[in-house]
Design an enzyme around this catalytic site. Structure first.
Site, short mmCIF file in Angstrom:
data_model
loop_
_atom_site.label_atom_id
_atom_site.label_comp_id
_atom_site.label_asym_id
_atom_site.label_seq_id
_atom_site.Cartn_x
_atom_site.Cartn_y
_atom_site.Cartn_z
N SER A 143 -6.88 5.10 17.45
CA SER A 143 -7.94 4.75 16.88
C SER A 143 -7.82 4.05 15.56
O SER A 143 -7.06 2.85 15.72
CB SER A 143 -9.09 5.90 16.44
N HIS A 158 -12.93 7.58 24.06
CA HIS A 158 -12.07 7.48 22.90
C HIS A 158 -11.10 8.43 22.85
O HIS A 158 -10.28 8.47 22.09
CB HIS A 158 -13.06 7.19 21.71
N ASP A 218 -15.14 3.82 26.38
CA ASP A 218 -14.79 3.98 24.99
C ASP A 218 -15.85 3.21 24.45
O ASP A 218 -15.76 1.81 24.00
CB ASP A 218 -13.51 3.48 24.69
#
Length: 725
Positions: free
Chosen positions: A571, A695, A656
């Site tokens: 991330s 994610h 995601d």
């Protein structure tokens, strides 16, 4: 534009297989169009803009072509099956959450080891036989449906739980009777970033949704979310009858937090726009309050300038954890009947050095406070009346990862972990003033923690700032520069990276005779808001400098050599890895960037990206544009005068909807176009694109193991390491 079935003239079928020429990978030649954006007079080309459409046939063909290179490359590693088998073997240990009391029963999550999703169990007492309450593994054949939240009515008679599919942030809310096990027929949809807050009459819940969202809401879309509304749902009634009780139509980007106070007499509303700072409103919940119309709110905080987190209340006196004039956080009391700011009172003053990470009211007139001291947790019991410390609970060097306890109960539970300790769950009865007792201690088969050691060092960054870093390795390791090292970082959004147990990272240490290093770089919350601010906006380069200085420390002190140093981040940490690769490609042997934010000029245009402006700034602002352009991974890939880029693996997934896949797709296309055909670029530049995954949240165990296998396999193969069983 290209024909739908081709990527720059080569069909996907032609690209299938591990196409290597003279030992060098041949990458698909993706079409480059003439898209150009103008930022305050500066032209910036964006030739892979077409990859922003996840539904186009061209994008799908590009994804297939990339996987057709990456999968055979990884499969050709002789150690891959051994890596997978060892990860699976080590992962197979029981995992528990802390018990939580609801009504007259206890609930906890348990995973026997390799179950795709943890199962929610219920028991009458801590000694009685648990039974299955909710098993998400029965909700899908492949384990991709996960429980994202679970909230019980005050009397424990009804449970509201959120379900997410394929890792998306979207969820649906369901209801079940805890006595009969019967599920209520209604399903609440278009729910995202939502609280679930029960009224104390057990009739219904407040929750947040996006009823106006058009098109897909399954996590594969890229559109942003606007106009969240706080609704009230009465259990047993159709979703269509739910009433909007709070919304802010003039502020379409606000996300609405909501909590019902511990006494049930107040509704606390905490809107947030970005990833820091919130406002505070409240309304009184009287027996005659109508929840079939908009609520009249009183505003306590009217500026986005600090965090306010509701902890508990004593009548009209509400307690908040805040960093208002307190970068290390403190507790304050606000009288909801007389709430002018000059009348706010400190309940627990800010600590000079340690960060107040969280606080939770327990046992009527007490609260538990958890501090971070040099990245390690301290757990204390305090008086709610005076703020005075009553006792400190004994803790080893590590992290309290979960805590359960309520104001109306004297019993608390907390779960401790570290790099070498999987989990110890403690129970304390505050009425008896007993020492903590071990409720559960988890050990892992075929893993002896005594063979390893953890140390914390402090090294200097480029500007002289001292940065803490944990280092994990074998006791008998020799510092001669020959060991492979894995450097993991994050550095953003006030997130503290504390010691936790990671099977993947320990396999790296155990079977590659490796060094695990985790620096607590600026941008995180380890030293409060000042540490966060030192790594955001125009200070973002500090984050990259800190990480690069950590790599230099490991090399200079002969833990490893640059050719054996791998970096890993996810991330915001994926951004970190990619930016550092551009800035110092000579420093690393391999780089793995998971679900990274790679296009710093356009991130705010997709899904929740607009909220990250509070850490990054926005390219819509000329000053921020110049700063973002300096480090944006997508815009700083360069041909080197000498040497090559490290072996690079990007990872993303089709659902995601936090950091949308286009970031990684555009970057890999740029890397391969700029560097792929250079004779000196023999290190691979690859991407792994997963399906029915997001994610990271709610990812099934088997997908996690497969992903970890590919990461370690990539490092082993790319660096020529030996995986020793």
């Amino acid at each position: 534009m290209l024909p739908d079935t081709e990527v720059s003239g080569l069909s996907v079928q032609e690209l299938t297989g591990n196409r290597e020429i003279m030992g060098k990978l041949q990458y698909p030649e993706a079409h480059r169009d003439d898209t150009v954006d103008v930022y305050d007079g500066t032209k910036v080309a964006d030739p892979y803009r077409w990859l922003e459409d996840p539904d186009s046939e061209k994008t799908k063909a590009f994804v297939d072509a990339q996987n057709a290179i990456t999968k055979p490359y990884l499969a050709s590693c002789k150690a891959r099956q051994d890596i997978h088998d060892r990860l699976k073997q080590l992962w197979d240990f029981p995992k528990y959450s802390c018990p939580a009391r609801h009504g007259d029963k206890y609930y906890f999550y348990k995973n026997t080891g390799l179950q795709n999703q943890s199962v929610l169990y219920v028991q009458d007492t801590l000694d009685s036989e648990p039974t299955v309450f909710l098993d998400p593994n029965t909700f899908s054949e492949d384990g991709t449906v996960a429980i994202t939240s679970c909230k019980f009515s005050k009397d424990g008679s009804i449970c509201a739980y959120g379900l997410s599919s394929s890792g998306s942030d979207w969820c649906t809310i369901h209801f079940i009777n805890t006595e009969t096990g019967k599920k209520y027929p209604e399903i609440l949809e278009k729910v995202k970033y939502s609280p679930i807050a029960w009224t104390h009459d057990h009739r219904g819940v407040f929750y947040g949704c996006y009823p106006d969202q058009k098109g897909k809401t399954d996590g594969s879309e890229t559109e942003g979310n606007r106009n969240q509304k706080l609704c009230y749902h009465v259990v047993g009634t159709p979703h269509s009858e739910d009433v909007v009780v709070v919304d802010f139509p003039e502020e379409p980007l606000w996300r609405i937090g909501a909590q019902v106070s511990d006494c049930g007499e107040w509704l606390i509303i905490t809107p947030v726009k970005d990833c820091r700072d919130n406002l505070v409103y409240f309304t009184e919940l009287k027996p005659e309050t109508k929840l079939n119309e908009k609520l009249q709110l009183n505003q306590v905080v009217d500026k986005f300038e600090a965090d306010y987190e509701y902890v508990t209340n004593d009548g009209a006196k509400a307690i908040f954890r805040t960093n208002k004039n307190a970068p290390n956080y403190k507790l304050i009391a606000i009288d909801l009947l007389d709430y002018e700011q000059e009348k706010w009172v400190d309940v627990l003053a800010e600590h000079a050095d340690n960060v107040l990470d969280w606080a939770s009211a327990v046992d009527g007139d007490k609260f538990v406070a958890c501090y971070i001291e040099d990245v390690k947790n301290i757990l204390q019991l305090h008086s709610l009346k005076t703020g005075d410390k009553i006792k400190t609970f004994p803790l080893d060097v590590g992290t309290v990862v979960t805590f359960t306890g309520k104001k109306r109960y004297s019993e608390i539970f907390y779960q401790f972990t570290s790099f070498l300790i999987p989990s110890i769950i403690y129970r304390v009865d505050l009425k008896k003033d007993d020492d903590p007792e071990v409720l559960r201690e988890i050990k892992v088969k075929d893993f002896d923690p005594s063979l390893y050691k953890t140390s914390q060092v402090f090294y200097k960054s480029k500007d002289g700032t001292k940065i803490p870093m944990f280092i994990v390795m074998k006791h008998d390791a020799v510092l001669d520069g020959s060991m492979p090292a894995l450097l993991y970082g994050y550095g953003g959004f006030n997130v503290s990276i504390q010691p936790t147990f990671s099977v993947t990272k320990l396999v790296f240490v155990q079977h590659l005779n490796g060094v695990l290093a985790i620096p607590n770089i600026r941008g995180g919350g380890e030293y409060g808001e000042k540490w966060h601010n030192a790594g955001r906006f125009f200070n973002k380069q500090n984050v990259f400098d800190d990480f690069q200085a950590a790599a230099e420390y490991l090399i200079e002190n002969r833990y490893t050599a640059s050719s054996k140093l791998s970096i890993l981040g996810a991330s915001n940490g994926g951004l970190l890895v990619a930016a550092c690769v551009n800035q110092r490609p000579d420093l690393f042997g391999a780089a793995v960037a998971q679900v990274g934010v790679m296009d710093m000029l356009r991130f705010h245009k997709f899904t929740i990206g607009v909220a990250w402006v509070s850490d990054y700034g926005s390219s819509d602002d000329p000053k921020h544009f110049e700063n973002l352009l300096k480090y944006s991974p997508l815009h700083n890939v360069r041909v080197l005068e000498n040497g090559q880029y490290p072996a690079t693996l990007l990872l993303t997934a089709d659902h995601d909807d936090r950091v949308v896949p286009l970031h990684s797709l555009k970057l890999i296309a740029t890397l391969q176009h700029t560097l792929g055909e250079l004779p000196e670029q023999t290190n691979p530049l690859l991407i792994r694109i997963d399906t029915k995954a997001g994610h990271g949240g709610g990812k099934p165990t088997m997908k996690v193991i497969d992903e970890s296998t590919d990461i370690l396999t990539f490092i082993v193969k790319s660096l020529g390491l030996e995986f020793k069983l």
